[in-house]
Write an enzyme that holds these catalytic residues in place. Sequence first.
Site, short mmCIF file in Angstrom:
data_model
loop_
_atom_site.label_atom_id
_atom_site.label_comp_id
_atom_site.label_asym_id
_atom_site.label_seq_id
_atom_site.Cartn_x
_atom_site.Cartn_y
_atom_site.Cartn_z
N GLY A 46 45.91 3.97 38.58
CA GLY A 46 46.69 3.70 39.77
C GLY A 46 46.33 4.71 40.84
CD GLN A 51 47.23 9.47 44.03
OE1 GLN A 51 47.56 8.33 43.78
NE2 GLN A 51 46.71 10.27 43.12
CB CYS A 88 48.38 12.66 38.90
SG CYS A 88 48.41 12.13 40.62
CG LEU A 89 43.08 9.49 39.90
CD1 LEU A 89 42.57 8.36 40.77
CD2 LEU A 89 42.06 9.86 38.84
CG HIS A 130 52.34 8.33 38.44
ND1 HIS A 130 52.12 9.42 37.61
CD2 HIS A 130 51.48 8.51 39.48
CE1 HIS A 130 51.20 10.20 38.15
NE2 HIS A 130 50.78 9.67 39.28
CD GLU A 131 49.81 5.38 41.16
OE1 GLU A 131 49.64 5.93 42.26
OE2 GLU A 131 49.31 5.81 40.11
CG HIS A 134 51.52 9.41 44.24
ND1 HIS A 134 51.17 10.73 44.36
CD2 HIS A 134 51.00 9.00 43.05
CE1 HIS A 134 50.45 11.10 43.30
NE2 HIS A 134 50.34 10.07 42.49
CO CO Z 1 49.35 10.12 40.69
#
Ligand code: CO
Length: 151
Positions: A46, A51, A88-89, A130-131, A134
Amino acid sequence: MALRTVVTEGDEILGKRAREITEITDRIRMTLDDMAETMRAEDGVGIAAPQVGVLRRMFIAEVDDVYIELINPEIIEVSGSALAEEGCLSVPGIIGTVDRPDYVKIKGLNRNGEEVVYEERDWVARVLCHEFDHLEGVLFIDKATDIREAE
Ligand code: CO
């Protein structure tokens, strides 16, 4: 399509609330395509617009054969609770255990401006929550316990 640079922890954009998208322009659609390409290149499940440095309310999630794109998402209902490890990226090399709902009902717009509703459970529900976080300026490490380096 093009790869975008993933913003990492410490950049203030990740702590801000993203703004509503008032018009779904070609630029928005191109950003979604770039987000998908970037997520896949980074082996993510995701990615949310902040991000890639775009403080707007949209994210994508891709788990196995489920691909979800949501613009201006709203969580309608959650239930249950489950603990699982997340990464997480934007927080490379780190994992932590996060308590999330195991069911989520979420609505939003697709890239054509049509309202879509998803009801998801377990891992997909986790990714969607989670997304969504963000977009509120919340990272998983703000909620996680047992934060540690990924092996
Ligand atoms: Co993330």
